[in-house]
Structure formats: structure tokens, C-alpha cells
Write a protein that holds these residues in place. Structure first.
Motif, PDB file in Angstrom:
ATOM      1  N   GLY A 218       5.168  -7.393  -0.154  1.00  0.00           N
ATOM      2  CA  GLY A 218       4.208  -5.647  -0.605  1.00  0.00           C
ATOM      3  C   GLY A 218       2.985  -6.049  -1.896  1.00  0.00           C
ATOM      4  O   GLY A 218       2.939  -5.061  -2.614  1.00  0.00           O
ATOM      5  N   ALA A 219       2.249  -7.528  -2.528  1.00  0.00           N
ATOM      6  CA  ALA A 219       1.929  -8.140  -3.403  1.00  0.00           C
ATOM      7  C   ALA A 219       0.283  -6.958  -3.060  1.00  0.00           C
ATOM      8  O   ALA A 219      -0.747  -6.753  -4.083  1.00  0.00           O
ATOM      9  N   HIS A 220       0.185  -6.873  -1.335  1.00  0.00           N
ATOM     10  CA  HIS A 220      -1.484  -5.770  -1.313  1.00  0.00           C
ATOM     11  C   HIS A 220      -0.346  -5.012  -0.057  1.00  0.00           C
ATOM     12  O   HIS A 220       0.383  -5.788   0.113  1.00  0.00           O
ATOM     13  N   PRO A 221      -1.243  -4.350  -0.027  1.00  0.00           N
ATOM     14  CA  PRO A 221      -0.341  -3.120   0.808  1.00  0.00           C
ATOM     15  C   PRO A 221      -0.666  -3.834   2.574  1.00  0.00           C
ATOM     16  O   PRO A 221      -0.249  -3.252   3.518  1.00  0.00           O
ATOM     17  N   LYS A 222      -1.505  -4.131   2.831  1.00  0.00           N
ATOM     18  CA  LYS A 222      -1.847  -4.894   4.202  1.00  0.00           C
ATOM     19  C   LYS A 222      -0.759  -5.954   4.224  1.00  0.00           C
ATOM     20  O   LYS A 222      -0.013  -6.362   5.184  1.00  0.00           O
TER      21      LYS A 222
ATOM     22  N   GLN B  56      -2.039 -12.671   9.660  1.00  0.00           N
ATOM     23  CA  GLN B  56      -2.922 -12.640  10.283  1.00  0.00           C
ATOM     24  C   GLN B  56      -3.520 -11.756  10.641  1.00  0.00           C
ATOM     25  O   GLN B  56      -4.421 -11.505  10.462  1.00  0.00           O
ATOM     26  N   ALA B  57      -2.956 -10.835  11.745  1.00  0.00           N
ATOM     27  CA  ALA B  57      -3.085  -9.771  12.675  1.00  0.00           C
ATOM     28  C   ALA B  57      -3.612  -8.740  10.683  1.00  0.00           C
ATOM     29  O   ALA B  57      -4.373  -7.918  10.751  1.00  0.00           O
ATOM     30  N   ALA B  58      -2.932  -8.887  10.001  1.00  0.00           N
ATOM     31  CA  ALA B  58      -2.299  -8.180   8.662  1.00  0.00           C
ATOM     32  C   ALA B  58      -3.348  -8.211   7.827  1.00  0.00           C
ATOM     33  O   ALA B  58      -4.072  -7.266   6.689  1.00  0.00           O
ATOM     34  N   ILE B  59      -3.900  -9.546   7.846  1.00  0.00           N
ATOM     35  CA  ILE B  59      -5.144  -9.336   7.089  1.00  0.00           C
ATOM     36  C   ILE B  59      -6.591  -9.564   7.864  1.00  0.00           C
ATOM     37  O   ILE B  59      -7.528 -10.179   7.058  1.00  0.00           O
ATOM     38  N   GLY B  60      -6.669  -9.119   8.742  1.00  0.00           N
ATOM     39  CA  GLY B  60      -7.484  -8.838   9.395  1.00  0.00           C
ATOM     40  C   GLY B  60      -8.441  -9.612  10.328  1.00  0.00           C
ATOM     41  O   GLY B  60      -9.891 -10.070  10.332  1.00  0.00           O
ATOM     42  N   ILE B  61      -7.575 -10.322  11.073  1.00  0.00           N
ATOM     43  CA  ILE B  61      -7.979 -11.802  11.173  1.00  0.00           C
ATOM     44  C   ILE B  61      -8.595 -11.571  12.710  1.00  0.00           C
ATOM     45  O   ILE B  61      -7.585 -10.946  13.374  1.00  0.00           O
TER      46      ILE B  61
ATOM     47  N   PRO C 105       5.891  -2.342   1.663  1.00  0.00           N
ATOM     48  CA  PRO C 105       7.845  -3.456   1.073  1.00  0.00           C
ATOM     49  C   PRO C 105       8.658  -2.324   0.976  1.00  0.00           C
ATOM     50  O   PRO C 105       8.424  -1.169  -0.011  1.00  0.00           O
ATOM     51  N   SER C 106      10.261  -3.203   1.057  1.00  0.00           N
ATOM     52  CA  SER C 106      11.559  -2.596   1.092  1.00  0.00           C
ATOM     53  C   SER C 106      11.537  -2.938  -0.586  1.00  0.00           C
ATOM     54  O   SER C 106      12.189  -2.205  -1.600  1.00  0.00           O
ATOM     55  N   ARG C 107      10.727  -3.634  -1.528  1.00  0.00           N
ATOM     56  CA  ARG C 107      11.141  -4.488  -2.820  1.00  0.00           C
ATOM     57  C   ARG C 107      10.133  -3.789  -3.778  1.00  0.00           C
ATOM     58  O   ARG C 107       8.975  -4.179  -2.952  1.00  0.00           O
ATOM     59  N   PRO C 108       9.832  -3.509  -4.950  1.00  0.00           N
ATOM     60  CA  PRO C 108       9.142  -2.701  -5.267  1.00  0.00           C
ATOM     61  C   PRO C 108       8.048  -4.676  -5.721  1.00  0.00           C
ATOM     62  O   PRO C 108       8.053  -5.751  -5.623  1.00  0.00           O
ATOM     63  N   ALA C 109       6.879  -4.220  -5.636  1.00  0.00           N
ATOM     64  CA  ALA C 109       5.977  -5.759  -5.892  1.00  0.00           C
ATOM     65  C   ALA C 109       5.159  -5.619  -6.988  1.00  0.00           C
ATOM     66  O   ALA C 109       5.265  -4.739  -7.901  1.00  0.00           O
ATOM     67  N   LEU C 110       5.142  -6.671  -7.539  1.00  0.00           N
ATOM     68  CA  LEU C 110       3.861  -7.594  -8.803  1.00  0.00           C
ATOM     69  C   LEU C 110       2.833  -6.624  -9.055  1.00  0.00           C
ATOM     70  O   LEU C 110       2.045  -7.034  -7.515  1.00  0.00           O
ATOM     71  N   PRO C 111       2.353  -6.208  -9.518  1.00  0.00           N
ATOM     72  CA  PRO C 111       0.623  -5.953  -9.607  1.00  0.00           C
ATOM     73  C   PRO C 111       0.251  -7.262  -9.508  1.00  0.00           C
ATOM     74  O   PRO C 111       0.720  -8.356 -10.027  1.00  0.00           O
ATOM     75  N   LEU C 112      -1.269  -7.220  -8.466  1.00  0.00           N
ATOM     76  CA  LEU C 112      -2.723  -8.176  -9.010  1.00  0.00           C
ATOM     77  C   LEU C 112      -3.401  -8.373  -9.964  1.00  0.00           C
ATOM     78  O   LEU C 112      -2.479  -7.444 -10.999  1.00  0.00           O
ATOM     79  N   ALA C 113      -3.180  -9.767 -10.129  1.00  0.00           N
ATOM     80  CA  ALA C 113      -3.350  -9.652 -11.707  1.00  0.00           C
ATOM     81  C   ALA C 113      -4.775  -8.945 -11.997  1.00  0.00           C
ATOM     82  O   ALA C 113      -4.154  -8.787 -13.304  1.00  0.00           O
TER      83      ALA C 113
END
Length: 161
Positions: A20-24, A119-124, A148-156
Motif C-alpha cells: 500500500g505504499a502507493h495506490p497502484k 508490472q500491470a499495476a505500475i502501468g507496463i 490494501p488491508s494493512r496501513p501503509a507508510l507515507p512516501l518520503a
């Protein structure tokens, strides 16, 4: 690779590629069959590659005392502190230490990014027709855009806001 090294690599990979670090990318390193990747690497990767990976995980695992002043192993830290340790290593003047996070990130992304779902999730556009051979028979995450089912850390960059 020792059982300890495998467990430690799981923790390090999860810090590098959290779910879950990124919505995709609802899936993280712990959601893909990384153990199979380790088996394959032990079987087919050159000795010096595996030696470098193993040395890197040992340095990361025992580095928190020097990096952030905590008498704990990398696995005993919060996710935020794990990222602080990796960032600390990246800022060292000594080439060996500075490149350790890059080596481990490269290997983690090699495994993670080799999966057609990712690969599909990141748009390849031209996703691999078949997953890597090391995934055969494994339960792979389905292609999805669910949260995601778990909480994600925010990106830097989000944490800096």
C-alpha cells in the motif's frame, strides 16, 4: 543462505516494498513468494552475488546502534526507524556502506517487479505473459486495484508535508 538471513531479508524487503505504499500497489514484498526467489537465487546466482546480498543483510540488521543510536536489530525497529537506518546508510561517505541499501533494493525490485501482477499495476504495457519460473506453483496476488488491508507508510515526500 542461513534461515536467519532469509528472515532478515523478508523484514528488509518489507521495509523497502511495503504493501500500500502507493495506490497502484496494494501488494508489498510480503505478499509475493519471495522465498521461492531466494531458492532460485541460491541455485543459480553467482557466488559473489549471494555473498554481497548476505553481507548487506548482516550490515543492515546490526546497524541501528550506529545509525540511529538504538540498541536493537533492524527487525526490532518500527517501520519509520527502519527507513531511517536505510537512509543513514545511503548518506555514508564510505562507498561500501552507501551502496548496501541500493544492492538490497535492486534485488528486492528484481523479484517484485518480475511478477506480471506488479508490472500491470505500475502501468507496463507489455506485461510478461508468464511469471518467472521461480513462481510456478505459488499463490500469486491477483491483479487488483483494491485498497490494501494493512496501513501503509507515507512516501518520503508525503511525510515531509
Amino acid at each position: 543462505m542461513l534461515a536467519f538471513e532469509r528472515r532478515a531479508l523478508h523484514v528488509v524487503f518489507d521495509a523497502i516494498l511495503p504493501a500500500g505504499a502507493h495506490p497502484k500497489l496494494p501488494y508489498g514484498a510480503r505478499d509475493v513468494p519471495i522465498d521461492r526467489f531466494f531458492d532460485d537465487a541460491e541455485r543459480y546466482a553467482p557466488f559473489d552475488f549471494m555473498l554481497g546480498l548476505r553481507a548487506s543483510v548482516w550490515v543492515i540488521w546490526f546497524c541501528p546502534l550506529f545509525a540511529i543510536g538504538k540498541l536493537r536489530t533492524f527487525g526490532g525497529l518500527s517501520m519509520e526507524d527502519r527507513l531511517r537506518v536505510l537512509r543513514w546508510l545511503q548518506t555514508r561517505e564510505t562507498y561500501f556502506l552507501r551502496e548496501i541499501p541500493n544492492i538490497v533494493k535492486t534485488v528486492a525490485c528484481l523479484a517484485y517487479g518480475g511478477l506480471p501482477t506488479i508490472q500491470a499495476a505500475i502501468g507496463i504495457e507489455n506485461v510478461d505473459a508468464m511469471p518467472p519460473s521461480w513462481t510456478h506453483g505459488a499463490d500469486l496476488p491477483p491483479a487488483t486495484t483494491e485498497a490494501p488491508s494493512r496501513p501503509a507508510l507515507p512516501l518520503a515526500r508525503e511525510a515531509a508535508r
